[in-house]
Design a protein around this motif. Structure first.
Motif, PDB file in Angstrom:
ATOM      1  N   THR A  32       1.073  -1.170   0.198  1.00  0.00           N
ATOM      2  CA  THR A  32      -0.018   0.273  -0.047  1.00  0.00           C
ATOM      3  C   THR A  32       0.889   1.371  -0.240  1.00  0.00           C
ATOM      4  O   THR A  32       1.833   1.464   1.048  1.00  0.00           O
ATOM      5  CB  THR A  32      -0.974   0.048   1.009  1.00  0.00           C
ATOM      6  N   PRO A  71      -8.975  12.927   0.694  1.00  0.00           N
ATOM      7  CA  PRO A  71      -9.201  11.672   1.304  1.00  0.00           C
ATOM      8  C   PRO A  71      -9.049  11.877   2.877  1.00  0.00           C
ATOM      9  O   PRO A  71      -8.357  12.488   3.601  1.00  0.00           O
ATOM     10  CB  PRO A  71      -8.001  10.789   0.737  1.00  0.00           C
ATOM     11  N   GLY A  72     -10.157  11.020   3.517  1.00  0.00           N
ATOM     12  CA  GLY A  72     -10.229  11.001   4.902  1.00  0.00           C
ATOM     13  C   GLY A  72     -11.114  12.058   5.512  1.00  0.00           C
ATOM     14  O   GLY A  72     -11.680  11.934   6.631  1.00  0.00           O
ATOM     15  N   PRO A  86       2.555   4.410   0.835  1.00  0.00           N
ATOM     16  CA  PRO A  86       2.411   5.244   1.992  1.00  0.00           C
ATOM     17  C   PRO A  86       2.234   6.809   1.901  1.00  0.00           C
ATOM     18  O   PRO A  86       2.596   6.913   0.724  1.00  0.00           O
ATOM     19  CB  PRO A  86       3.957   4.843   2.748  1.00  0.00           C
ATOM     20  N   ASP A  87       1.633   7.561   2.699  1.00  0.00           N
ATOM     21  CA  ASP A  87       1.879   9.107   2.638  1.00  0.00           C
ATOM     22  C   ASP A  87       2.943   9.711   3.019  1.00  0.00           C
ATOM     23  O   ASP A  87       3.230   9.429   4.223  1.00  0.00           O
ATOM     24  CB  ASP A  87       0.441   9.294   3.245  1.00  0.00           C
ATOM     25  N   GLN A 122      -6.964   5.325  -9.320  1.00  0.00           N
ATOM     26  CA  GLN A 122      -6.127   6.078  -9.739  1.00  0.00           C
ATOM     27  C   GLN A 122      -5.412   5.843 -11.110  1.00  0.00           C
ATOM     28  O   GLN A 122      -5.069   4.988 -11.426  1.00  0.00           O
ATOM     29  CB  GLN A 122      -4.858   5.973  -8.580  1.00  0.00           C
ATOM     30  N   ALA A 134      -6.763  10.796  -8.421  1.00  0.00           N
ATOM     31  CA  ALA A 134      -6.736   9.724  -7.334  1.00  0.00           C
ATOM     32  C   ALA A 134      -7.854   9.982  -6.864  1.00  0.00           C
ATOM     33  O   ALA A 134      -8.533  10.828  -6.146  1.00  0.00           O
ATOM     34  CB  ALA A 134      -5.671  10.264  -6.482  1.00  0.00           C
ATOM     35  N   PRO A 188      -1.394   8.402  -1.953  1.00  0.00           N
ATOM     36  CA  PRO A 188      -1.262   7.439  -0.552  1.00  0.00           C
ATOM     37  C   PRO A 188      -2.454   6.625  -0.691  1.00  0.00           C
ATOM     38  O   PRO A 188      -3.532   6.710  -1.154  1.00  0.00           O
ATOM     39  CB  PRO A 188      -1.266   8.617   0.512  1.00  0.00           C
ATOM     40  N   GLY A 189      -2.273   5.249  -0.157  1.00  0.00           N
ATOM     41  CA  GLY A 189      -3.332   4.458  -0.152  1.00  0.00           C
ATOM     42  C   GLY A 189      -3.647   3.452  -1.478  1.00  0.00           C
ATOM     43  O   GLY A 189      -4.469   2.555  -1.275  1.00  0.00           O
ATOM     44  N   LYS A 190      -3.096   3.762  -2.558  1.00  0.00           N
ATOM     45  CA  LYS A 190      -3.054   2.913  -3.678  1.00  0.00           C
ATOM     46  C   LYS A 190      -2.611   1.470  -3.211  1.00  0.00           C
ATOM     47  O   LYS A 190      -1.417   1.160  -2.786  1.00  0.00           O
ATOM     48  CB  LYS A 190      -2.219   3.519  -4.887  1.00  0.00           C
ATOM     49  N   GLU A 191      -3.386   0.361  -3.660  1.00  0.00           N
ATOM     50  CA  GLU A 191      -2.875  -1.057  -3.481  1.00  0.00           C
ATOM     51  C   GLU A 191      -2.136  -1.310  -4.864  1.00  0.00           C
ATOM     52  O   GLU A 191      -2.784  -1.335  -5.981  1.00  0.00           O
ATOM     53  CB  GLU A 191      -3.935  -1.774  -3.267  1.00  0.00           C
TER      54      GLU A 191
END
Length: 339
Positions: A111, A286-287, A113-114, A262, A315, A165-168
Motif C-alpha cells: 500500500t 481523502p479522509g 504510504p503517505d 488512480q 486519485a 497514498p493508499g493505492k494498492e
C-alpha cells in the motif's frame, strides 16, 4: 339443417387440416430458433496463457465468460502474466461459463504510504521500508521534481506524490515526488540564477511539470499525446521546449481499457470564443470532506476553435473546469475511477 351440415363438413376438414399444418410449421420454426439461439450462445475458448490479464480482460468479457482469478507468485515471471486457465484452448463452451485463471504476482503487494509533508530525507527512509504482508520491501523512487516554495511551504519537503497514498499496488511500481527546493540561502548565487534546463523535465510526470510552470508563471501548451513504447512511461513528459511565448510540452499517454481509481487522464477541448482562459481541478481530500481546488492553467490567451489540452493525475473522483475571463465556464469534466 342436416343437409347444410353435410355440405359444410368437407370444408371444415380442410380448414382443420390447414390449421394443423400451420401449427406444426410454427412449432418447428420456434424449435429451430431455440436451437440456433442455443448454438449461438456457445463460444470458443481462446489461448490466454502467457498473456497479461489486462490485455485479455475485455475479450473475455465479450465472450461472456465469468472470470475468477487465482494468484501465484513466481518472481522470475512478469507481473500479471496468466500462468494457467481452467478451460482448454479451442474448447467450445456456453457463454456464462466460469473460467478460472491463475495470474502471476511477480512483486510483493504494498500500500503506497503517505509521505506528503515529510522532508525529503525522512520520505526516502519511509519508502525504503514499506510493509508487504509480514516483511518489509523498498519502493523505488522514479524521479524527484523540485519546485519553488509558495507561501509558508517549508523547503526540501514533499508536497505531492504519484501514486497517491493508499493505492494498492506492487513493489515494482515507481513513486514520483514533488519537492520544494532546498533553502535558497544554501544555494550559491550562480546556481540560483541558472537558466532553465529543458532536458531535466523529460521523464517527469506531466502534472508535476505543470505545477512547476504554474509556480514560475510560465505559460504552456500540451501537444497531442503520444503512445509510449513502455507502459511505465504513461503520464510522463516526452518532450519539453521553452520558447519566447512559453513552454511546449509533449506527453506520453496510454488510453486505459478501464477507469482505475488512480490514473492519468488526458483532456482536450476546442474553445468557442477568443478569451483569456484558466482551468482548475477540484477534488475531495481523502479522509474528510474538505474540498481542494488547484489552478492548473492561468489566464492564457486562446483563440476561437483553438484546442487546449490537459494531462492530470486522478486519485479518486475529480472535476476539471475550464473557464474564460469574459465568457465564463467553457467546459467541465467530471472524472471517476471504477477499479
Amino acid at each position: 339443417m342436416k343437409e347444410k351440415f353435410l355440405k359444410i363438413l368437407p370444408y371444415s376438414g380442410y380448414v382443420l387440416f390447414v390449421s394443423l399444418g400451420l401449427l406444426v410449421f410454427f412449432v418447428a420454426a420456434f424449435l429451430v430458433v431455440v436451437v440456433r439461439t442455443k448454438e449461438e450462445q456457445k463460444v470458443m475458448m481462446p489461448y490466454v496463457i502467457g498473456k497479461n490479464y489486462i490485455e485479455v480482460h475485455n475479450e473475455l468479457q465479450r465472450l461472456q465468460l465469468k472470470v475468477r482469478l487465482e494468484t501465484q507468485r513466481i518472481p522470475e515471471k512478469t507481473d500479471g502474466i496468466i500462468l494457467a486457465q481452467s478451460i482448454d484452448p479451442g474448447k467450445e463452451v456456453e457463454a456464462g461459463s466460469k473460467l478460472y485463471l491463475t495470474v502471476n504476482i511477480g512483486f510483493d503487494r504494498v500500500t503506497i504510504p503517505d509521505v506528503k509533508g515529510q522532508d525529503l530525507k525522512r520520505a526516502k527512509a519511509i519508502l525504503e521500508k514499506v510493509l508487504s504482508g509480514e516483511v518489509y520491501v523498498p519502493l523505488q523512487i522514479g524521479g524527484i521534481t523540485y519546485v519553488p516554495a509558495v507561501g509558508d511551504e517549508p523547503a526540501d519537503t514533499i508536497i505531492d506524490q504519484i501514486p497517491a497514498p493508499g493505492k494498492e499496488t506492487h513493489s515494482g511500481e515507481k513513486i514520483y515526488l514533488l519537492v520544494t527546493e532546498p533553502n535558497i540561502e544554501k544555494k550559491s548565487t550562480q546556481s540560483a540564477n541558472e537558466p532553465l534546463d529543458s532536458t531535466k523535465f523529460v521523464g517527469t510526470p506531466v502534472p508535476f511539470l505543470v505545477d512547476f510552470l504554474q509556480r514560475k508563471k510560465i505559460p504552456y501548451r500540451i501537444k497531442e499525446a503520444t503512445k509510449p513504447e513502455f507502459r511505465e512511461e504513461h503520464g510522463l513528459t516526452s518532450t519539453f521546449e521553452l520558447k519566447p511565448t512559453g513552454a511546449e510540452v509533449g506527453a506520453f499517454f496510454l488510453k486505459p481499457s478501464e477507469t482505475f481509481v488512480q490514473d492519468y487522464e488526458f483532456l482536450e477541448y476546442e474553445v468557442d470564443d477568443d478569451d483569456l482562459y484558466s482551468a482548475k481541478i477540484t477534488y475531495t481530500k481523502p479522509g474528510d470532506d474538505t474540498e481542494i481546488e488547484k489552478e492548473i492553467f492561468t489566464n492564457q490567451k486562446l483563440n476561437e476553435d483553438e484546442p487546449v489540452r490537459f494531462l492530470i493525475h486522478r486519485a479518486g473522483n475529480v472535476k476539471v473546469t475550464l473557464f474564460g475571463k469574459e465568457t465564463g465556464v467553457a467546459k467541465v469534466w467530471k472524472l471517476k475511477g471504477t477499479y
